[in-house]
Design an enzyme around this catalytic site. Sequence first.
Site, PDB file in Angstrom:
ATOM      1  N   ILE A   1       0.819  -1.221   0.000  1.00 62.65           N
ATOM      2  CA  ILE A   1       0.000   0.000   0.000  1.00 62.65           C
ATOM      3  C   ILE A   1       0.852   1.270   0.000  1.00 62.65           C
ATOM      4  CG2 ILE A   1      -2.114  -1.000   0.998  1.00 62.65           C
ATOM      5  CD1 ILE A   1      -1.190   0.261   3.717  1.00 62.65           C
TER       6      ILE A   1
ATOM      7  N   THR B   1       3.650   1.071   7.392  1.00 64.12           N
ATOM      8  CA  THR B   1       2.423   0.564   6.758  1.00 64.12           C
ATOM      9  C   THR B   1       1.195   1.331   7.227  1.00 64.12           C
ATOM     10  OG1 THR B   1       3.185  -1.644   6.231  1.00 64.12           O
ATOM     11  CG2 THR B   1       0.849  -1.432   6.755  1.00 64.12           C
TER      12      THR B   1
ATOM     13  N   THR C   1      -9.390   0.458  14.992  1.00 60.34           N
ATOM     14  CA  THR C   1      -9.503  -0.346  16.210  1.00 60.34           C
ATOM     15  C   THR C   1      -9.970   0.502  17.393  1.00 60.34           C
ATOM     16  OG1 THR C   1      -8.102  -1.429  17.863  1.00 60.34           O
ATOM     17  CG2 THR C   1      -7.006   0.086  16.418  1.00 60.34           C
TER      18      THR C   1
ATOM     19  N   GLU D   1      -8.499   0.333  20.099  1.00 56.90           N
ATOM     20  CA  GLU D   1      -7.295   0.559  20.915  1.00 56.90           C
ATOM     21  C   GLU D   1      -6.806   2.000  20.840  1.00 56.90           C
ATOM     22  OE1 GLU D   1      -4.425  -2.635  20.817  1.00 56.90           O
ATOM     23  OE2 GLU D   1      -5.946  -4.059  20.160  1.00 56.90           O
TER      24      GLU D   1
ATOM     25  N   TYR E   1       1.433   0.146  18.068  1.00 54.26           N
ATOM     26  CA  TYR E   1       0.349  -0.268  17.152  1.00 54.26           C
ATOM     27  C   TYR E   1      -0.802   0.743  17.197  1.00 54.26           C
ATOM     28  CZ  TYR E   1      -4.022  -2.570  15.768  1.00 54.26           C
ATOM     29  OH  TYR E   1      -5.245  -2.844  15.209  1.00 54.26           O
TER      30      TYR E   1
ATOM     31  N   LYS F   1      -2.233   3.408  14.362  1.00 53.76           N
ATOM     32  CA  LYS F   1      -3.619   3.377  13.873  1.00 53.76           C
ATOM     33  C   LYS F   1      -4.291   4.741  14.119  1.00 53.76           C
ATOM     34  CE  LYS F   1      -5.688   0.489  12.299  1.00 53.76           C
ATOM     35  NZ  LYS F   1      -5.844  -0.005  10.895  1.00 53.76           N
TER      36      LYS F   1
ATOM     37  N   HIS G   1       0.553  -2.739  28.886  1.00 54.14           N
ATOM     38  CA  HIS G   1      -0.654  -3.528  28.602  1.00 54.14           C
ATOM     39  C   HIS G   1      -1.936  -2.788  29.000  1.00 54.14           C
ATOM     40  CE1 HIS G   1      -2.448  -7.880  28.973  1.00 54.14           C
ATOM     41  NE2 HIS G   1      -3.057  -7.145  28.063  1.00 54.14           N
TER      42      HIS G   1
HETATM   43  P1  NAD Z   1      -3.856  -9.192   9.858  1.00 58.54           P
HETATM   44  O1  NAD Z   1      -2.520  -8.890  10.457  1.00 58.54           O
HETATM   45  O2  NAD Z   1      -4.443 -10.538  10.025  1.00 58.54           O
HETATM   46  O3  NAD Z   1      -3.818  -8.906   8.294  1.00 58.54           O
HETATM   47  C1  NAD Z   1      -3.192  -7.774   7.748  1.00 58.54           C
HETATM   48  C2  NAD Z   1      -3.014  -8.008   6.253  1.00 58.54           C
HETATM   49  O4  NAD Z   1      -2.420  -6.816   5.704  1.00 58.54           O
HETATM   50  C3  NAD Z   1      -2.080  -9.173   5.899  1.00 58.54           C
HETATM   51  O5  NAD Z   1      -2.650  -9.967   4.896  1.00 58.54           O
HETATM   52  C4  NAD Z   1      -0.810  -8.491   5.411  1.00 58.54           C
HETATM   53  O6  NAD Z   1      -0.120  -9.241   4.436  1.00 58.54           O
HETATM   54  C5  NAD Z   1      -1.368  -7.189   4.828  1.00 58.54           C
HETATM   55  N1  NAD Z   1      -0.381  -6.114   4.831  1.00 58.54           N
HETATM   56  C6  NAD Z   1       0.432  -5.725   5.866  1.00 58.54           C
HETATM   57  N2  NAD Z   1       1.219  -4.699   5.483  1.00 58.54           N
HETATM   58  C7  NAD Z   1       0.875  -4.417   4.194  1.00 58.54           C
HETATM   59  C8  NAD Z   1       1.323  -3.465   3.247  1.00 58.54           C
HETATM   60  N3  NAD Z   1       2.287  -2.576   3.559  1.00 58.54           N
HETATM   61  N4  NAD Z   1       0.754  -3.443   2.029  1.00 58.54           N
HETATM   62  C9  NAD Z   1      -0.225  -4.336   1.704  1.00 58.54           C
HETATM   63  N5  NAD Z   1      -0.658  -5.279   2.545  1.00 58.54           N
HETATM   64  C10 NAD Z   1      -0.127  -5.320   3.779  1.00 58.54           C
HETATM   65  O7  NAD Z   1      -4.827  -8.051  10.408  1.00 58.54           O
HETATM   66  P2  NAD Z   1      -6.329  -8.127  10.931  1.00 58.54           P
HETATM   67  O8  NAD Z   1      -6.327  -8.574  12.340  1.00 58.54           O
HETATM   68  O9  NAD Z   1      -7.147  -8.838   9.940  1.00 58.54           O
HETATM   69  O10 NAD Z   1      -6.715  -6.592  10.917  1.00 58.54           O
HETATM   70  C11 NAD Z   1      -7.220  -5.967   9.739  1.00 58.54           C
HETATM   71  C12 NAD Z   1      -7.519  -4.510  10.051  1.00 58.54           C
HETATM   72  O11 NAD Z   1      -8.519  -4.446  11.066  1.00 58.54           O
HETATM   73  C13 NAD Z   1      -6.319  -3.737  10.589  1.00 58.54           C
HETATM   74  O12 NAD Z   1      -6.376  -2.438  10.062  1.00 58.54           O
HETATM   75  C14 NAD Z   1      -6.538  -3.708  12.090  1.00 58.54           C
HETATM   76  O13 NAD Z   1      -5.959  -2.558  12.659  1.00 58.54           O
HETATM   77  C15 NAD Z   1      -8.049  -3.663  12.156  1.00 58.54           C
HETATM   78  N6  NAD Z   1      -8.647  -4.252  13.382  1.00 58.54           N
HETATM   79  C16 NAD Z   1      -8.293  -5.504  13.799  1.00 58.54           C
HETATM   80  C17 NAD Z   1      -8.907  -6.058  14.931  1.00 58.54           C
HETATM   81  C18 NAD Z   1      -8.592  -7.463  15.392  1.00 58.54           C
HETATM   82  O14 NAD Z   1      -9.078  -7.870  16.462  1.00 58.54           O
HETATM   83  N7  NAD Z   1      -7.806  -8.256  14.655  1.00 58.54           N
HETATM   84  C19 NAD Z   1      -9.865  -5.321  15.633  1.00 58.54           C
HETATM   85  C20 NAD Z   1     -10.192  -4.035  15.178  1.00 58.54           C
HETATM   86  C21 NAD Z   1      -9.596  -3.525  14.045  1.00 58.54           C
HETATM   87  P1  TYD Z   2      -4.292  -9.943  21.417  1.00 57.64           P
HETATM   88  O1  TYD Z   2      -5.008 -11.082  20.740  1.00 57.64           O
HETATM   89  O2  TYD Z   2      -2.841  -9.764  21.131  1.00 57.64           O
HETATM   90  O3  TYD Z   2      -5.115  -8.624  21.063  1.00 57.64           O
HETATM   91  P2  TYD Z   2      -4.902  -7.094  21.624  1.00 57.64           P
HETATM   92  O4  TYD Z   2      -3.623  -6.970  22.346  1.00 57.64           O
HETATM   93  O5  TYD Z   2      -4.909  -6.326  20.348  1.00 57.64           O
HETATM   94  O6  TYD Z   2      -6.094  -6.840  22.496  1.00 57.64           O
HETATM   95  O7  TYD Z   2      -4.454 -10.083  22.987  1.00 57.64           O
HETATM   96  C1  TYD Z   2      -5.735 -10.095  23.592  1.00 57.64           C
HETATM   97  C2  TYD Z   2      -5.517 -10.054  25.098  1.00 57.64           C
HETATM   98  O8  TYD Z   2      -4.877 -11.274  25.503  1.00 57.64           O
HETATM   99  C3  TYD Z   2      -4.594  -8.930  25.548  1.00 57.64           C
HETATM  100  O9  TYD Z   2      -5.051  -8.448  26.819  1.00 57.64           O
HETATM  101  C4  TYD Z   2      -3.248  -9.603  25.723  1.00 57.64           C
HETATM  102  C5  TYD Z   2      -3.622 -11.017  26.135  1.00 57.64           C
HETATM  103  N1  TYD Z   2      -2.686 -12.090  25.693  1.00 57.64           N
HETATM  104  C6  TYD Z   2      -2.218 -13.016  26.633  1.00 57.64           C
HETATM  105  O10 TYD Z   2      -2.552 -12.959  27.833  1.00 57.64           O
HETATM  106  N2  TYD Z   2      -1.379 -14.002  26.188  1.00 57.64           N
HETATM  107  C7  TYD Z   2      -0.987 -14.094  24.897  1.00 57.64           C
HETATM  108  O11 TYD Z   2      -0.184 -15.005  24.562  1.00 57.64           O
HETATM  109  C8  TYD Z   2      -1.498 -13.156  23.944  1.00 57.64           C
HETATM  110  C9  TYD Z   2      -1.099 -13.236  22.500  1.00 57.64           C
HETATM  111  C10 TYD Z   2      -2.349 -12.160  24.403  1.00 57.64           C
END
Ligand code: NAD
Ligand code: TYD
Length: 365
Positions: free
Chosen positions: A68, A108, A140, A142, A166, A170, A300
Amino acid sequence: MTQTSRSPRRILITGGAGFIASNLVYHWAEKYPGDRLIVLDALTYAGNRKTLEPLDANSNFRFVQGNICDRPLIESLLREEAIDTVAHLAAESHVDRSILGPGAFVQTNIVGTFTLLDAFRQYWDGAGKPDHFRFLHVSTDEVYGSLNPEDPAFSETTPYAPNSPYSASKAGSDHLARAYFHTYGMPTLITNCSNNYGPFHFPEKLIPLMCINILMGRSLPVYGDGQNVRDWLYVGDHCRALDAVIHQGTPGETYNIGGNNEVKNIDLVHQLCDLMAELAPSLPTPPQSLITFVKDRPGHDRRYAINATKIKTELGWEPAETLETGLRKTVQWYLDNTAWWQPLLSAEYQDYYQQVYASRLVQAG
Ligand code: NAD
Ligand code: TYD
């Protein structure tokens, strides 16, 4: 919006080989088969091309491997594919990795989002600013920081207070998306969602990590005292919310998305142990005995919780899954899809695991 009353869209989904965006790609391909669907993904460690392979036979689907931050590539994709909708989900997404190496997150999440926004602005401008164009920036909860137990849940007007590299990256990208609406009138929408879980979740995150470690008889590392609270949302519900925001959301607005499922980490881990013990045919070790309290993550955040009233009242969205039904589906998915996650436990992953967990395992709570 019903399918009969809508014109086909030409949508670019960034990060489509990752967790949430791959679920969105499947949601979109199934619900809107007449739409053109382009995925742009750099295939970092978190991107898995195999996840999308079943769609390769679909002539309305195209996968492009690319970054991107690559503006010429984005400009040509927007023009060549006559994109009218961007769902931007590509990101570096894991807090623990952002602590080890924040640079990639700034690159990114901030520079990459800026590159997309600015290329889209130029393209939208050149096309005569059509009314139906949309740029959805997926973010997010966060960015709002950490709550105390008695604090009200995050709403769209909660001030930003990100605590990790992170969430700070964001937050930066959210501010840019907001500024592109206010300065240029570009039709950006922002969503801030709580923790997701479900199929295609990379093994490093809490829920898949616990499921996989249980299956492997490996210890279950709970950070700190395990009392941190997260508000969990099934990924399919998140995808329906993103769909609603794209189709019905008001440009310039932010929508908070959450599951109304606040749970302490330790309680969630116990729930996963119980489900695994019930659903897995045979386990090497009784899951509860694997729980290990380890040294806490630096900085944390204690509690996240989302107030999703706005999206419910304005767009009629609410989650369909409870935590119980969603976790059950998810655990079953990890049991049925060993072939998807096993190859992800690569040498690179083991290396990462060592870096994050070796030092933590010295402290038991
Ligand atoms: P993920 O890490 O599983 O996937 C991210 C994807 O982006 C990967 O396929 C990676 O290859 C691609 N990517 C990374 N850098 C890139 C770049 N420079 N150019 C093109 N592609 C690139 O992430 P996710 O957990 O699916 O999260 C997706 C979005 O949702 C993110 O923006 C994250 O901040 C947001 N989000 C995630 C959560 C969650 O709980 N996972 C919650 C709220 C919001
Ligand atoms: P995570 O899935 O990394 O999401 P986020 O930090 O974005 O909320 O973690 C979810 C919660 O679980 C967070 O409070 C951190 C905790 N955690 C553990 O206790 N052990 C682990 O190994 C991981 C990966 C997360």
